[in-house]
Write a protein that holds these residues in place. Sequence first.
Motif, mmCIF file in Angstrom:
data_model
loop_
_atom_site.group_PDB
_atom_site.id
_atom_site.type_symbol
_atom_site.label_atom_id
_atom_site.label_comp_id
_atom_site.label_asym_id
_atom_site.label_seq_id
_atom_site.Cartn_x
_atom_site.Cartn_y
_atom_site.Cartn_z
ATOM 1 N N GLY A 364 32.608 50.527 43.142
ATOM 2 C CA GLY A 364 31.733 49.782 44.050
ATOM 3 C C GLY A 364 32.348 48.493 44.567
ATOM 4 O O GLY A 364 31.656 47.649 45.139
ATOM 5 N N PHE A 365 33.644 48.327 44.378
ATOM 6 C CA PHE A 365 34.292 47.101 44.851
ATOM 7 C C PHE A 365 34.704 47.273 46.311
ATOM 8 O O PHE A 365 35.145 48.351 46.715
ATOM 9 N N THR A 366 34.601 46.189 47.084
ATOM 10 C CA THR A 366 34.987 46.262 48.496
ATOM 11 C C THR A 366 36.087 45.272 48.855
ATOM 12 O O THR A 366 36.691 45.364 49.911
ATOM 13 N N THR A 367 36.314 44.289 47.988
ATOM 14 C CA THR A 367 37.391 43.318 48.283
ATOM 15 C C THR A 367 38.361 43.288 47.111
ATOM 16 O O THR A 367 37.970 43.496 45.959
ATOM 17 N N ALA A 371 39.002 43.152 42.081
ATOM 18 C CA ALA A 371 39.815 44.025 41.199
ATOM 19 C C ALA A 371 39.808 43.501 39.769
ATOM 20 O O ALA A 371 39.794 42.283 39.536
ATOM 21 N N LEU A 372 39.795 44.418 38.832
ATOM 22 C CA LEU A 372 39.846 44.040 37.420
ATOM 23 C C LEU A 372 41.315 43.807 37.067
ATOM 24 O O LEU A 372 42.104 44.747 37.088
ATOM 25 N N SER A 373 41.672 42.582 36.777
ATOM 26 C CA SER A 373 43.074 42.263 36.451
ATOM 27 C C SER A 373 43.283 42.362 34.957
ATOM 28 O O SER A 373 42.595 41.675 34.186
ATOM 29 N N LEU A 374 44.205 43.220 34.556
ATOM 30 C CA LEU A 374 44.465 43.382 33.129
ATOM 31 C C LEU A 374 45.128 42.131 32.559
ATOM 32 O O LEU A 374 45.850 41.424 33.242
ATOM 33 N N GLU A 375 44.847 41.912 31.275
ATOM 34 C CA GLU A 375 45.437 40.767 30.568
ATOM 35 C C GLU A 375 46.393 41.262 29.491
ATOM 36 O O GLU A 375 46.303 42.415 29.077
ATOM 37 N N SER A 376 47.237 40.381 29.005
ATOM 38 C CA SER A 376 48.237 40.687 27.960
ATOM 39 C C SER A 376 48.988 41.974 28.314
ATOM 40 O O SER A 376 49.115 42.884 27.485
ATOM 41 N N VAL A 377 49.450 42.034 29.536
ATOM 42 C CA VAL A 377 50.076 43.265 30.042
ATOM 43 C C VAL A 377 51.479 43.450 29.472
ATOM 44 O O VAL A 377 52.253 42.504 29.382
ATOM 45 N N GLN A 378 51.755 44.666 29.076
ATOM 46 C CA GLN A 378 53.107 45.012 28.634
ATOM 47 C C GLN A 378 53.542 46.284 29.346
ATOM 48 O O GLN A 378 52.724 47.182 29.574
ATOM 49 N N GLY A 390 47.360 47.187 28.937
ATOM 50 C CA GLY A 390 46.722 45.881 29.127
ATOM 51 C C GLY A 390 45.249 45.966 28.766
ATOM 52 O O GLY A 390 44.721 47.048 28.484
ATOM 53 N N TYR A 391 44.606 44.810 28.786
ATOM 54 C CA TYR A 391 43.206 44.711 28.363
ATOM 55 C C TYR A 391 42.349 44.264 29.533
ATOM 56 O O TYR A 391 42.733 43.352 30.277
ATOM 57 N N LEU A 392 41.200 44.896 29.685
ATOM 58 C CA LEU A 392 40.266 44.472 30.732
ATOM 59 C C LEU A 392 39.688 43.122 30.318
ATOM 60 O O LEU A 392 39.507 42.865 29.129
ATOM 61 N N PRO A 393 39.372 42.288 31.307
ATOM 62 C CA PRO A 393 38.781 40.992 30.939
ATOM 63 C C PRO A 393 37.467 41.239 30.174
ATOM 64 O O PRO A 393 36.718 42.163 30.523
ATOM 65 N N LEU A 394 37.222 40.445 29.163
ATOM 66 C CA LEU A 394 35.995 40.633 28.371
ATOM 67 C C LEU A 394 34.772 40.331 29.221
ATOM 68 O O LEU A 394 34.745 39.360 29.979
ATOM 69 N N ARG A 395 33.755 41.196 29.117
ATOM 70 C CA ARG A 395 32.519 40.989 29.900
ATOM 71 C C ARG A 395 31.668 39.959 29.207
ATOM 72 O O ARG A 395 31.606 39.907 27.984
ATOM 73 N N GLN A 396 31.015 39.114 29.970
ATOM 74 C CA GLN A 396 30.158 38.073 29.363
ATOM 75 C C GLN A 396 28.798 38.658 28.996
ATOM 76 O O GLN A 396 28.284 39.508 29.641
#
Length: 396
Positions: A364-367, A371-378, A390-396
């Motif tokens: 459902g993203f349009t811009t 985008a979900l930017s992965l963290e701690s990427v290897q 990598g890890y998806l950002p933690l949801r609040q």
Amino acid sequence: MDNSPVVAQADVSLSNSLLVSLTAKSDSQLQQKVGTDFDRAMMQRCLELARRALGRTSPNPLVGAVVVKDGEIVGEGFHPRAGEPHAEVFALKAAGANARGATVYVNLEPCNHYGRTPPCSEALIAAGVAKVVVGMVDPNPLVAGGGIARLRAVGIEVLVGVEEADCRKLNEGFIHRILYKRPLGILKYAMTLDGKIATTNGHSAWVTNQEARSVVHQMRAACDAVIVGGNTVRLDNPRLTSHQQEAHNPLRVVMSRSLNLPEEANLWQTKEAPTLVLTEVGANPIFREQLLKQGVEVVELSPLTPERAMAYLYERGFCSVLWECGGTLAASAIAQGAVQKVLAFIAPKIIGGSNAPTPVGDLGFTTMTEALSLESVQVRVVGADCLIEGYLPLRQ
Ligand SMILES: Nc1nc(O)c(N)c(N[C@@H]2O[C@H](COP(=O)(O)O)[C@@H](O)[C@H]2O)n1
Ligand SMILES: [Zn+2]
């Protein structure tokens, strides 16, 4: 002057299992070194021992312990499965009288509570150890520093945080389970360089090479369950096992609302590994009976969603779940917070096809900012393929 990343290029050609960090520094580089070289080597030995029970300890963690006296290992142990003694108890038993005055290394804080087994803190005190070296504090609220405090209270020296990044990584599923009351969800997929997981007609054997597929088999051995949707069963007829003699096989889970599944499928062969089909209440009772007769477990959850499936697998005591599904289910799993980690294999192949399936369906993203930017990427080169973790950002 050529400013291309020569080191990475050279290493790629030298090793097919090279780990290149995309971030400026890897977690372990960022982490301050705690303990001596010897302490770190002993902690790595604990992790090695702990891995012997890979995939078999949930809901408990993977733990190894080593007893050292006068610079020599006099006892070792690991936690084999929930309900059995903890690693420290096995190591102390192996050390016998040598444990008196010794140093015990363990990758997780010794427990200080009566669970399925008595507290290891008391076993260490009773054995008369002089020092305990701990990889990480146990996030379990029943322990959470209590084991360390108990040992220090009776005068035992305790050093905490040796090889902590590696200790946390080994037990990331256990940590996630304790903190979020859900298994760690890992989305794994293999795609071509042009982002396709199959051809337009659904053919996908194989996107990646044998080396990458062997890494997937190892991942399965480390997970409690692997989930696919009905479409993957219909199109790929996967086995979803670890393909190794001695290794653990995960529970193979199929999510199917309709139970409109093939009569014959590798997943219905349950001798090698168990299979669970999750479906909606009342779906296709005739086929349900057929599955049950073949030893397939069927559980009805309504509504059948990735979040509901993960809640159910948490109740079953699971720490980590591998999503090996197609794009539509992967997108709902991400949207519902059932995925925390992504393992994307990329094969240097181009298949094309404007309708060829991609690894993640509509979010459902349009811009691009969404985008979900992965963290701690290897990034790791595996044979001819590439693995991005990598890890998806933690949801609040
Ligand atoms: N330090 C340590 N070593 C082990 O070998 C362990 N299995 C644990 N586990 C911790 O204790 C809890 C489980 O206790 P029971 O097996 O039920 O007695 C587990 O949740 C961890 O916090 N710790
Ligand atoms: Zn314990």
